[in-house]
Design a protein around this motif. Sequence first.
Motif, PDB file in Angstrom:
ATOM      1  N   ALA A   8     -26.587  -6.850  33.864  1.00 28.75           N
ATOM      2  CA  ALA A   8     -26.541  -7.724  35.036  1.00 28.75           C
ATOM      3  C   ALA A   8     -25.223  -8.467  35.146  1.00 28.75           C
ATOM      4  O   ALA A   8     -24.815  -8.868  36.245  1.00 28.75           O
ATOM      5  N   PRO A  32     -38.260   4.329  42.833  1.00 31.99           N
ATOM      6  CA  PRO A  32     -37.772   3.343  43.807  1.00 31.99           C
ATOM      7  C   PRO A  32     -37.296   4.012  45.093  1.00 31.99           C
ATOM      8  O   PRO A  32     -36.810   5.152  45.083  1.00 31.99           O
ATOM      9  N   CYS A  48     -28.005  -1.877  36.932  1.00 30.73           N
ATOM     10  CA  CYS A  48     -26.960  -1.373  37.836  1.00 30.73           C
ATOM     11  C   CYS A  48     -26.448  -2.460  38.778  1.00 30.73           C
ATOM     12  O   CYS A  48     -25.905  -2.168  39.839  1.00 30.73           O
ATOM     13  N   ASN A  49     -26.575  -3.716  38.381  1.00 23.68           N
ATOM     14  CA  ASN A  49     -26.112  -4.793  39.250  1.00 23.68           C
ATOM     15  C   ASN A  49     -24.626  -4.712  39.527  1.00 23.68           C
ATOM     16  O   ASN A  49     -24.154  -5.128  40.594  1.00 23.68           O
ATOM     17  N   GLN A  61     -30.764   2.097  44.794  1.00 22.66           N
ATOM     18  CA  GLN A  61     -29.533   1.809  45.538  1.00 22.66           C
ATOM     19  C   GLN A  61     -28.293   2.004  44.673  1.00 22.66           C
ATOM     20  O   GLN A  61     -27.183   1.651  45.096  1.00 22.66           O
ATOM     21  N   CYS A  62     -28.473   2.550  43.485  1.00 18.86           N
ATOM     22  CA  CYS A  62     -27.355   2.700  42.537  1.00 18.86           C
ATOM     23  C   CYS A  62     -26.610   4.001  42.844  1.00 18.86           C
ATOM     24  O   CYS A  62     -26.790   5.035  42.178  1.00 18.86           O
ATOM     25  N   ARG A  71     -33.989  -4.813  34.848  1.00 19.81           N
ATOM     26  CA  ARG A  71     -33.918  -4.720  36.313  1.00 19.81           C
ATOM     27  C   ARG A  71     -32.481  -4.713  36.823  1.00 19.81           C
ATOM     28  O   ARG A  71     -32.176  -4.115  37.850  1.00 19.81           O
ATOM     29  N   GLY A  72     -31.595  -5.383  36.110  1.00 22.83           N
ATOM     30  CA  GLY A  72     -30.223  -5.497  36.618  1.00 22.83           C
ATOM     31  C   GLY A  72     -29.257  -4.509  35.994  1.00 22.83           C
ATOM     32  O   GLY A  72     -28.047  -4.740  36.012  1.00 22.83           O
ATOM     33  N   PRO A 111     -36.633   0.151  37.667  1.00 27.78           N
ATOM     34  CA  PRO A 111     -36.126  -1.008  38.427  1.00 27.78           C
ATOM     35  C   PRO A 111     -35.826  -0.622  39.870  1.00 27.78           C
ATOM     36  O   PRO A 111     -35.232   0.441  40.125  1.00 27.78           O
ATOM     37  N   PRO A 112     -36.231  -1.436  40.842  1.00 26.58           N
ATOM     38  CA  PRO A 112     -35.957  -1.110  42.254  1.00 26.58           C
ATOM     39  C   PRO A 112     -34.482  -0.882  42.537  1.00 26.58           C
ATOM     40  O   PRO A 112     -34.130  -0.083  43.395  1.00 26.58           O
ATOM     41  N   GLY A 113     -33.620  -1.580  41.785  1.00 23.77           N
ATOM     42  CA  GLY A 113     -32.188  -1.452  42.037  1.00 23.77           C
ATOM     43  C   GLY A 113     -31.636  -0.055  41.796  1.00 23.77           C
ATOM     44  O   GLY A 113     -30.579   0.308  42.338  1.00 23.77           O
ATOM     45  N   GLY A 156     -22.938  -2.125  40.065  1.00 24.59           N
ATOM     46  CA  GLY A 156     -22.643  -1.055  41.014  1.00 24.59           C
ATOM     47  C   GLY A 156     -21.752   0.037  40.456  1.00 24.59           C
ATOM     48  O   GLY A 156     -21.190   0.820  41.235  1.00 24.59           O
TER      49      GLY A 156
END
Length: 1003
Positions: A361, A428, A384-385, A409-410, A381-382, A404-406, A387
Motif C-alpha cells: 500500500a 473482482p 496494487c495501490n 483495476q490493476c 487489499r492494497g 482484493p477488489p483493487g 499501480g
Amino acid sequence: MEKKKKREPHMAAATLFLLQLLPIALALNQEGLYLLQAKHGLEDPLNALADWNPRDPSPCNWTGVRCTAGDQPSVTGVDLTNFSLAGTFPNALCRLPNLSFLSLSFNYINSSFPDSSLLPCSALTHLDLSQNFLSGPLPSAAASLPLLRHLDLMGNSFSGSIPSSFASFPSLQVLSLTANNLNGTIPPFLGNISTLRQLNLSYNPFAPGHIPTTIANLTNLEVLWLAGCSLVGDIPPAIGRLQKLINLDLSENFLSGVIPDSLSGLSSLVQIELYNNSLTGRFPAGLSNLTTLRRIDASINHISGPIPDDVFSIPLLENLHLFQNQLNGSVPITAAMAGNLTELRLFGNQLTGPLPADLGANSQLRILDLSDNQLSGEIPRGVCNGGTLRELLLIDNHFSGGLPPGLGQCRSLTRVRLRKNQLSGELPVGMWGLPHVWLLELSDNSFSGTITPDIAGAANLSKLLIDKNQFTGIIPPEISFLSKLYELTANDNQLTGPLPESLGKLEQLGQLDLHNNEISGELPVEIQSWKKLTLLNLANNNLTGGIPAVLGNLPVLNYLDLSGNSLTGEIPVQLQNLKLNQFNLSNNHLSGDIPPMLRNEAYRTSFLGNPGLCWDLSGLCSGSSVIHLKSFKFSWLLRAIFLFAAFIIIAGFALFYYKHRIIKTAKEQDKSKWILTSFHKLPFSDFAILHSLEEDNVIGSGASGKVYKVVLAGGEVAAVKKIWRTTKRVESDPRNQAADDAFEAEVATLGKIRHKNIVKLLCCCVHRDCKLLVYEFMANGSLGDFLHSSKARFLDWQTRYKIAIDAAEGLCYLHHDCVPPIVHRDVKSNNILLDSEFRAKVSDFGVAKVVEGFDKGTRSMSVIAGSCGYIAPEYAYTLRVNEKSDIYSFGVVILELVTGKRPVAPEYGEKDLVKWVSGVIQLKGAEHVIDPGLDLCHREEIAGMLEIGLKCTSSLPINRPSMRRVVKMLLEVGGERTMKSWPREGKLSPYYEDERSVNLGIQ
C-alpha cells in the motif's frame, strides 16, 4: 648484446614496412606511420579503418584516434572497440610516446601476450583488452607501467596463476580479470595494491580457496566482484573494514558459515550479492544502518530462522531476494512500511502466518513472489495501490478469502499465479479483462461465478488456467477476442451451455481442456481452424451430435478425449489421419464400423461403452448396421470369400516357408558366431532383426553406417544401425578401426544410460564382419531433416521450445549426472531425434568421450570430431575437448530452431549461422533473424531463447553457461520470465510447474 640481436629482425621488418610506405607517405608524421604499421598487422573485415589514409599529414582525424590540441598535436588515445579486428596484438601502438588510453576490446585479437609488448607503453593510464582471444599467462610487465590506473583483461583465455608482480602496481585503481581460464587460488598479495578501487576476478576456474583476509587492507575498494571463483569457507568478518565498498558480490561459490554481522558497518554499500552458496545461520540484523543499500540477494542458501524486522527499515531498500532458503516465522509487519520496495521474492521457504495488511500500500511494488510457503490469511487489499504491480505469484500456500477488489483495476499486471490455495468468491470486477496479463492461473482453489464478457479486453492473454474451481455459466463468445490464447484449461468446474462457435477464431490455440464440466450441444465445425492444437479433452460433459470429420484434419493433434458424452453416429474415417498418443471415445452412443487404421490393439480401450460400434478385428460384427451375418442373401458370397481367403493363406504359408528356408541357409549358417548383448528386456530375437535388413527398409545413411526401420512380428518397431566396414579381411585398415571405435564408443556410452531424452539402445549384435546397434524407433526422424524441409510448418514455437528443453536435459544429464561425465562431441540437429509426439532425444554417440572430471581441465583429441557449422572455434585449432564444445554446438541448434536456417549456407558467404545471426542483429535488429514462419505473439520467448543461443555460442568458452544453467534458463524463458537480468543466470523459481526440484528425467 644478445637482446640487441633479438630486436634486429623486428626492427628490420618495421624499417622495411616504412620504406614501402615512403613514396606515398612523405607528409604523414611519425605517429601516423606507427599507426599504419599497427594496422598492417591486423585484419579489418568491416573496413572500419578505411579512413586511415597515409596521405594525411596527421592521424588525428582518423577513426578511433584522439590527439592533444595545439599546433603540434600528439596521439594520446586509440579506441578501436568492437571493430571485429583480428590478428596479433599491435606492438607498434606502444611506440606512440604520449599514448595514455588504449582500448581494443570486443575484437578477435588471438595471440599470446609477451611482456615485451607493453614495456614501451610507459605513458598508459588506461588499457582495455577485454573480450578478445588473448591466451597464455597474464602479462606480468603490466605492473611496471608507472601510470597505469585501469587494466581490463576480462573475457579472454589467459591461463595460469595471477603473477606475483601484480602486487606492485604503483597506481592501479581498476583490475578486471573476469571470465578467463585462471587457476590457482586468489593470491593474498592482491591486498598490497592500496590504490585499488575495483577488483573483478569473477568466473575463473580457480582452485577451491578461501577469501584472502588481506583484501580488507584495500581501504579504497568500491567494487569487490568474486562471483564464481570456487571460494570455500567463511566470509571473513574483516571485510567490514572496507568502508568505501559499494558493490559486494560473492555469489555462486561454495561459501559456508554465517553471514558476518560486520557487513552492517559497510556504510557505503548499495548492493549485496551472496546468492547460490551454502551459507547457514540466521540472516543478520542491523542492516538498517546502511542508508545507501538498495539490493540484497542471499537466495539459494541454507539460511534459517526468521526474517529480521529491521531489514525492511533499510531506508532505500528496493529488492530483497531470500528465496530458496529455510526461513521460518512470518513476514515482518515492517514490510508494509518499506516505501521504496519494488521486488520481494521469498518463495521456497517455510514462512507461515498472514501477510502484513498494508503490504504494497505504501510502495511501488512490482514483483511479489511468496510461492511455496505456508502463508495464510487474506491477500493484502492494497497490494496494487502503487499501480505498478506486474507479477503476483502466491502458488502453493494457504491463502483464503476473496481477491482484493483493487486487483480488478490493476492494469499493470502481466502474470497472476495463485494455484493451490484456498481462495474463494467471484473474481473482482474487471479482472477477467486486464489488458497486459498473459498468464492467469487460478487453478485448484474454490473460485465461483462466471467468465464475464469483459474477457474480450485481455488482448495479451496466452494461458488461462482456471481448472479445479467452481466456475459456472457459459464460455462467453467474447473469448474469440483473445487472439494470442494458446492454452485454455478449465476442467473440473461447472461450466454449462454449448461451445461457442467463435472459439474457431482462436488460431493460436494449442491446448483446450474442459473435461468434467456440464457443457452441452454439438462440437462446432469451426474447430478446423485449430491448426496448432495438440490437446483436446472434452471428456465427461453432455455433448451430443456427431464427431465432426474436420477433426481429422488437425495436423498436430496428438491427445483426443471425447469420452463420457452422448455423441452419436459413426466415427469419421478422417480420424485415421491423426497421430494420437492418447485417444478415448468411450462411453458415448457411437455406432457403425471403427475405421480400419484405428481397429488395432493399441486402441482396444478407446471405444468401450459404445454398444453399436463394430470392434471385431475382422470387421464382421454381429451388431453392425452395415453387415448382417444372419442374412441368407449373402451367405453364398461369404462362403466364397472364406474359401478364397483359405487358399491365399495356404499359398502364402508355402511361399513364406520357401523364403524362410533360403534366408535360413544364407544367414544362419554362422549362427553360433553372432553375439547379442541386450541392455533392456527384448521381445524379439537377433535373427528377427537380421531377416529385416533389406534395402527397402533403409531410412538413413551417414558416415558411420546405414539405418534400417525394422517392423517385428509382435508389432514392435526398432531402428537398426549397421556400422560400415570397408573390407572383411584387412583388419588393419584404419577405416575399419574407426568403425570399430565408433561402435565401441556408442555401446559403452548408450548401454549404461537411462534417460528420457537420450535415445534408448536396446541391444547390439556383433559378428566378425558385421556390427549392429538396435535402438528404439523415433517416428519423426531427425530434427535437422524435419526443420529444414517442407514439414517445418508443423514445428510451431511451442513445439520448438519443447524440443530445445528435451535436448538440453539430455545433454545436461551427460555433463552433470554421469560419472564420469560424457562429452558428446557431435551435437547437431541431425543427431536430435523426434518421436511421434515430437519428444526430442539425443542420439549418435559414435565420437563421444568420457572425461574424468571437467574441473581438471580439458583433454586433447588427435582428430577433430564434429560437423561443419557446429564446431566450437577453440576446438578447431586446439583440439581441446570439454563440455563447452557441446554447449557451443547446442547453441547452434538453438539458433537453428529460432531462425529456421541451416548452420552453413551459401547465403552467409564465408560466415556460418552464428556469425550471420550476430551480424544481422548488430545491423538490423533481432526481428530480422527470426523464422518468418513463427508466430510473433511469442516474441518475448523467442527473443529470450535467441539470447540463450548467443550465450552458448560465445567465442570465449568461459562465457558459455553450463548445460545445467542452460536448462534453468530455458525453463525460465519459456513463457516464464527470468527473475534477474541475463548475466545473473541460473536461478530457480516456481514459475515452471516442476522447477522446485528440476527433475532431469532419469529413468
